[in-house]
Design an enzyme around this catalytic site. Structure first.
Site, PDB file in Angstrom:
ATOM      1  N   GLU A   2      40.890  46.557   4.248  1.00 11.11           N
ATOM      2  CA  GLU A   2      42.108  45.780   4.003  1.00 11.11           C
ATOM      3  C   GLU A   2      43.219  46.294   4.897  1.00 11.11           C
ATOM      4  O   GLU A   2      43.169  47.429   5.360  1.00 11.11           O
ATOM      5  CB  GLU A   2      42.572  45.955   2.544  1.00 11.11           C
ATOM      6  CG  GLU A   2      41.628  45.378   1.532  1.00 11.11           C
ATOM      7  CD  GLU A   2      41.931  45.899   0.135  1.00 11.11           C
ATOM      8  OE1 GLU A   2      43.038  46.404  -0.111  1.00 11.11           O
ATOM      9  OE2 GLU A   2      41.026  45.810  -0.702  1.00 11.11           O
ATOM     10  N   CYS A  44      89.533  37.874  21.805  1.00  8.13           N
ATOM     11  CA  CYS A  44      88.300  38.286  22.494  1.00  8.13           C
ATOM     12  C   CYS A  44      87.262  37.160  22.395  1.00  8.13           C
ATOM     13  O   CYS A  44      86.802  36.834  21.298  1.00  8.13           O
ATOM     14  CB  CYS A  44      87.790  39.572  21.858  1.00  8.13           C
ATOM     15  SG  CYS A  44      86.318  40.214  22.652  1.00  8.13           S
ATOM     16  N   LYS A  74      45.241  55.317   9.877  1.00  8.74           N
ATOM     17  CA  LYS A  74      46.559  54.909  10.373  1.00  8.74           C
ATOM     18  C   LYS A  74      46.539  54.785  11.886  1.00  8.74           C
ATOM     19  O   LYS A  74      46.031  55.671  12.575  1.00  8.74           O
ATOM     20  CB  LYS A  74      47.606  55.944   9.961  1.00  8.74           C
ATOM     21  CG  LYS A  74      47.844  55.980   8.455  1.00  8.74           C
ATOM     22  CD  LYS A  74      49.220  56.528   8.188  1.00  8.74           C
ATOM     23  CE  LYS A  74      49.510  56.658   6.711  1.00  8.74           C
ATOM     24  NZ  LYS A  74      50.829  57.263   6.498  1.00  8.74           N
ATOM     25  N   ASP A 127      52.896  48.002   4.530  1.00  7.71           N
ATOM     26  CA  ASP A 127      53.884  49.065   4.490  1.00  7.71           C
ATOM     27  C   ASP A 127      55.062  48.633   3.629  1.00  7.71           C
ATOM     28  O   ASP A 127      56.065  48.144   4.115  1.00  7.71           O
ATOM     29  CB  ASP A 127      54.349  49.381   5.920  1.00  7.71           C
ATOM     30  CG  ASP A 127      54.958  50.762   5.996  1.00  7.71           C
ATOM     31  OD1 ASP A 127      54.878  51.498   4.997  1.00  7.71           O
ATOM     32  OD2 ASP A 127      55.524  51.092   7.042  1.00  7.71           O
ATOM     33  N   CYS A 164      86.069  46.293  19.625  1.00 11.18           N
ATOM     34  CA  CYS A 164      87.177  45.706  20.368  1.00 11.18           C
ATOM     35  C   CYS A 164      88.174  45.179  19.339  1.00 11.18           C
ATOM     36  O   CYS A 164      87.832  44.330  18.529  1.00 11.18           O
ATOM     37  CB  CYS A 164      86.667  44.558  21.236  1.00 11.18           C
ATOM     38  SG  CYS A 164      88.006  43.519  21.832  1.00 11.18           S
ATOM     39  N   CYS A 185      86.741  46.767  26.450  1.00  3.72           N
ATOM     40  CA  CYS A 185      85.843  45.700  26.025  1.00  3.72           C
ATOM     41  C   CYS A 185      85.261  44.993  27.247  1.00  3.72           C
ATOM     42  O   CYS A 185      86.013  44.543  28.111  1.00  3.72           O
ATOM     43  CB  CYS A 185      86.600  44.698  25.151  1.00  3.72           C
ATOM     44  SG  CYS A 185      85.601  43.264  24.724  1.00  3.72           S
TER      45      CYS A 185
HETATM   46  N1  LIG Z   1      58.443  60.251   7.351  1.00  2.89           N
HETATM   47  C1  LIG Z   1      58.659  60.952   6.250  1.00  2.89           C
HETATM   48  O1  LIG Z   1      59.610  61.702   6.110  1.00  2.89           O
HETATM   49  C2  LIG Z   1      57.703  60.780   5.124  1.00  2.89           C
HETATM   50  C3  LIG Z   1      57.906  61.438   3.914  1.00  2.89           C
HETATM   51  C4  LIG Z   1      57.015  61.240   2.884  1.00  2.89           C
HETATM   52  C5  LIG Z   1      55.928  60.395   3.085  1.00  2.89           C
HETATM   53  N2  LIG Z   1      55.761  59.783   4.289  1.00  2.89           N
HETATM   54  C6  LIG Z   1      54.613  58.892   4.566  1.00  2.89           C
HETATM   55  O2  LIG Z   1      54.099  58.372   3.412  1.00  2.89           O
HETATM   56  C7  LIG Z   1      52.750  58.760   3.263  1.00  2.89           C
HETATM   57  C8  LIG Z   1      52.472  59.108   1.849  1.00  2.89           C
HETATM   58  O3  LIG Z   1      52.783  58.014   1.124  1.00  2.89           O
HETATM   59  P1  LIG Z   1      51.851  57.557  -0.028  1.00  2.89           P
HETATM   60  O4  LIG Z   1      51.511  58.678  -0.921  1.00  2.89           O
HETATM   61  O5  LIG Z   1      52.501  56.347  -0.568  1.00  2.89           O
HETATM   62  O6  LIG Z   1      50.491  57.242   0.664  1.00  2.89           O
HETATM   63  P2  LIG Z   1      50.196  56.158   1.637  1.00  2.89           P
HETATM   64  O7  LIG Z   1      51.302  55.234   1.827  1.00  2.89           O
HETATM   65  O8  LIG Z   1      49.702  56.770   2.861  1.00  2.89           O
HETATM   66  O9  LIG Z   1      48.991  55.435   0.865  1.00  2.89           O
HETATM   67  C9  LIG Z   1      49.034  54.964  -0.494  1.00  2.89           C
HETATM   68  C10 LIG Z   1      49.759  53.698  -0.623  1.00  2.89           C
HETATM   69  O10 LIG Z   1      49.281  52.730   0.267  1.00  2.89           O
HETATM   70  C11 LIG Z   1      49.758  51.482  -0.154  1.00  2.89           C
HETATM   71  N3  LIG Z   1      48.837  50.405   0.230  1.00  2.89           N
HETATM   72  C12 LIG Z   1      49.125  49.455   1.140  1.00  2.89           C
HETATM   73  N4  LIG Z   1      48.116  48.605   1.298  1.00  2.89           N
HETATM   74  C13 LIG Z   1      47.149  48.995   0.460  1.00  2.89           C
HETATM   75  C14 LIG Z   1      45.853  48.483   0.177  1.00  2.89           C
HETATM   76  N5  LIG Z   1      45.353  47.411   0.811  1.00  2.89           N
HETATM   77  N6  LIG Z   1      45.125  49.128  -0.753  1.00  2.89           N
HETATM   78  C15 LIG Z   1      45.595  50.230  -1.381  1.00  2.89           C
HETATM   79  N7  LIG Z   1      46.825  50.759  -1.147  1.00  2.89           N
HETATM   80  C16 LIG Z   1      47.584  50.149  -0.232  1.00  2.89           C
HETATM   81  C17 LIG Z   1      50.000  51.614  -1.620  1.00  2.89           C
HETATM   82  O11 LIG Z   1      51.396  51.464  -1.803  1.00  2.89           O
HETATM   83  C18 LIG Z   1      49.624  53.017  -1.949  1.00  2.89           C
HETATM   84  O12 LIG Z   1      50.446  53.592  -2.905  1.00  2.89           O
HETATM   85  C19 LIG Z   1      52.584  59.964   4.131  1.00  2.89           C
HETATM   86  O13 LIG Z   1      51.248  60.071   4.560  1.00  2.89           O
HETATM   87  C20 LIG Z   1      53.560  59.696   5.230  1.00  2.89           C
HETATM   88  O14 LIG Z   1      52.933  58.953   6.244  1.00  2.89           O
HETATM   89  C21 LIG Z   1      56.613  59.958   5.283  1.00  2.89           C
HETATM   90 ZN   LIG Z   2      87.135  42.118  23.477  1.00  2.00          ZN
END
Ligand SMILES: NC(=O)c1ccc[n+]([C@@H]2O[C@H](COP(=O)([O-])OP(=O)(O)OC[C@H]3O[C@@H](n4cnc5c(N)ncnc54)[C@H](O)[C@@H]3O)[C@@H](O)[C@H]2O)c1
Ligand SMILES: [Zn+2]
Length: 669
Positions: free
Chosen positions: A111, A427, A309, A115, A421, A403
């Protein structure tokens, strides 16, 4: 560094980044960097199990509950997903599955990894009962009212569903909606949302579901949970969810083996950018549910699934020049023009650099080879410079001090990222953008007079302010002479101008394009003051107390009202019969029980929505304000009111009452 200190350092950093990400919707580092740190910590902990802290970020779901909503326990834990950026890791995953299933045949479902924000929905006898966020995996925030605003989400399932079912899926903001919203925010001088994921997450945390509805969120279901065995496979449950009327993205596919999984991953590497929603990878799940159970879960994620990813798409290209655009409110935004380069399915010619700080921070120079990335955002951005390739003598980019359109010296108000500006009255791009805004769909929506035509009229000197539009009908003969505009389209335009005089006042107010006065604020101001003249007469201090308005907006509105040319504009609109007041009866006063009293409402209420309680108070002569002061009569506290508010009210000796105590104050009829 010794392993112990490194483990400590990584743990602290990851806890902090998790908190920023889940509580405040801020990504301080890219997901890839975050995941690399997490993987490093994981390895260190494996090598030194005795040093692993009990609550390590490798062992728990990163989210938390927000304290702004009631919370609910998840019936089945809502976990994270193991993730990887490499195909070798996928092979290892496949080997683990094979071993775990002791040689039995198995297949996968692939799937898209949407995001957005994970959501658990509970349907009882087909009716949507509750929506809960993932939270810490065990408990989440109850955001049912907000989830109900998602128009593609069925409130009742179609036939064939089990009596008790939990549907999980992703709430997201479509890219188009995100772009529109940001464009609007930019024009209103509001801070931009970083990416659609943060925007969706932020929207779900809003207390006023009317505001959530305006964010036009959507939902894709990706899992169905039922007590007892209802399905034999995951794919079967997706088909069923679809048949019940739940939105399921048609992009999923059954894959017989790892080879087919990899083919799916390659196929979608580019195609995913054509989807209406941001994705950041592919989720691979063992299809058979009994096999899923057999493989089981770790504390943090299922063993029967993994997320692949895609690495962030980046390209290297030459920075040709920077163009400075002037927006409706005078904000100057730099746009980088690049030698065209293919990136993630499109050819990129331009990139955003946000503001002057960013130019200095990156140390951009003309002719530099720069790196552009397309991450969660839709418009690619410049993330760095290839300093080794810098041409000798490359000049630093000097941000203009005047400007680019009208030559007025630019100003940068303290604390703001953009130069602007200040020549609001003269403007050209500002005047033109204000006209375009005035005729736009959400404002006057004048048939036959779109942004392009009004822009052309502006260039020809036919219109300069919105009031000039109403003089156009008298200039019919002159207009008919214009190229590309026949008699018929001019008559349409004139009819459109006439017809637009029936829009509600709030849309005219919004259409005036006053800084910070977006759709919602215009609505609140119109409801509160009812006429334009009352708004013009109101002081900033007074307006700041109108709910949803606040200090910055009130100052901007009051400043606008003080300008003589704006007063003149309003007079001319009035003369042209443009609606400048709310029509219909003001809400009837039911009693004067609350006359002279002021109220602040905070938290979530049990029997009424906040809006309903506000109406009720106003019907009985009371006033709603937003700030707690010594003069406040009552703070009405709902569930999960912030502790700071309670403290402030207690300190100022303001009586704190509950929803029921408020209702008890009303006269019995
Ligand atoms: N950049 C940052 O500062 C920061 C901080 C914390 C977390 N993160 C990111 O978030 C990730 C962790 O987040 P997470 O725990 O939510 O894990 P994740 O987002 O990597 O995976 C789990 C989530 O995927 C989602 N999802 C989307 N499509 C789906 C599908 N078809 N089936 C099942 N789930 C699906 C669901 O919301 C599920 O909760 C980290 O790996 C990181 O990449 C980034
Ligand atoms: Zn201007």
């Amino acid at each position: 560094m010794d392993p112990q200190s490194r483990i400590q350092e990584l743990t602290q950093r990851l806890h902090y980044l998790n908190n920023q990400y889940y509580q405040h919707d801020i990504s301080e580092v890219s997901d890839q960097e975050f995941d690399a740190m997490l993987a490093e910590l994981n390895q260190l902990e494996k090598a030194h199990p005795d040093l692993a802290p009990a609550n390590s970020p490798t062992q728990r779901v990163g989210g938390t509950i927000t304290k702004q909503f009631a919370t609910a326990q998840h019936r089945y834990p809502m976990l994270s997903l193991g993730n990887t950026y490499s195909e070798d890791d996928l092979r290892e995953f496949d080997e683990r599955v094979q071993k775990g299933l002791e040689g039995a045949p198995y297949s996968y479902v692939c799937e898209q990894k949407f995001d957005g924000v994970a959501m658990s929905l509970h349907y009882a006898t087909g009716e949507l009962q509750q929506g809960v966020t993932r939270g810490d995996g065990t408990r989440g925030d109850v955001v049912t009212a907000n989830v109900r605003t998602i128009r593609t989400l069925p409130l009742h399932l179609r036939a064939g569903f089990p009596a008790d079912v939990e549907v999980r899926g992703e709430v997201f903001m479509p890219n188009q909606v995100f772009n529109d919203l940001n464009q609007e925010r930019e024009q209103n001088g509001e801070a931009l949302l970083a990416n659609p994921r943060n925007a969706a997450s932020g929207a779900l945390k809003l207390q006023d579901s009317a505001l959530v509805a305006a964010r036009r969120l959507r939902f894709y279901a990706y899992s169905v949970l039922t007590p007892g065995r209802h399905f034999t496979s995951h794919s079967e449950s997706l088909e069923a969810a679809n048949a019940w009327g739940l939105p399921v993205s048609p992009t999923w596919r059954r894959c017989a083996d790892l080879g087919e999984v990899l083919a799916y991953i390659h196929e979608w590497a580019q195609k995913r950018f054509e989807l209406p929603v941001n994705t950041d990878g592919i989720v691979i799940k063992v299809d058979n549910l009994r096999q899923q159970d057999q493989l089981g879960l770790t504390a943090k994620s299922p063993r029967w699934a993994i997320a692949y990813k895609y690495p962030t798409a980046a390209a290297r290209t030459e920075l040709l020049r920077i163009e400075y655009n002037v927006g409706r409110t005078g904000a100057v935004t730099p746009v980088a023009h690049l030698t065209p380069v293919p990136l993630a399915g499109t050819v990129v010619k331009r990139a955003s650099v946000h503001n002057a700080n960013q130019i200095a921070l990156l140390d951009l120079r003309l002719g530099d080879m720069v790196f552009v990335e397309k991450g969660g955002e839709i418009i690619p951005k410049i993330t760095g410079v290839d300093f080794a390739a810098r041409p000798a003598g490359a000049e630093p980019i000097r941000y203009p001090s005047e400007c680019p359109a009208c030559g007025t010296p630019l100003v940068r108000p303290e604390g703001e990222a953009h130069y602007r500006c200040p020549n609001e009255r003269g403007c050209p791009p500002q005047l033109k953008a204000r006209l375009e805004h005035y005729v736009s769909r959400k404002a006057l929506n004048i048939d036959g007079l779109g942004a392009e035509t009004v822009g052309r009229f502006f260039d020809l000197g036919l219109v300069k302010t919105p009031a000039d539009i109403y003089d156009l009908p008298q200039r019919r003969a002159e207009l008919i002479g214009l190229e590309r505009l026949g008699e018929k389209s001019i008559d349409n335009l004139i009819a459109g101008i006439e017809k637009s005089k029936t829009v509600p006042f709030e849309r005219v107010l919004f259409g005036l394009g006053i800084r910070y006065v977006g759709e919602t604020v215009a609505q609140k101001l119109a409801q509160h003051y009812r006429t334009m003249s009352a708004i013009l007469a109101a002081s900033a201090k007074e307006m700041a107390d109108v709910p949803e308005v606040g200090g910055v907006i009130a100052d901007s509105m009051a400043l606008w009202s003080q300008q003589p040319e704006n007063q003149h504009l309003v007079q001319r609109l009035q003369a042209a019969s443009v609606p400048l007041e709310v029509t219909g009866e003001p809400p009837k006063a039911v009693s004067d029980r609350f006359a002279g009293l002021t109220f602040v409402l905070s938290g979530v209420f049990e029997n009424y929505s906040r809006e309903q309680l506000q109406d009720l108070i106003q019907q009985h002569g009371g006033k709603i304000t937003s700030s707690i002061s010594k003069k406040l009569s009552y703070l009405v506290a709902g569930e999960n009111m912030g502790p700071a508010k309670r403290e402030k009210a207690t300190m100022m000796k303001v009586p704190i009452i509950s929803e029921n105590e408020l209702l008890a104050l009303l006269p019995v009829d």
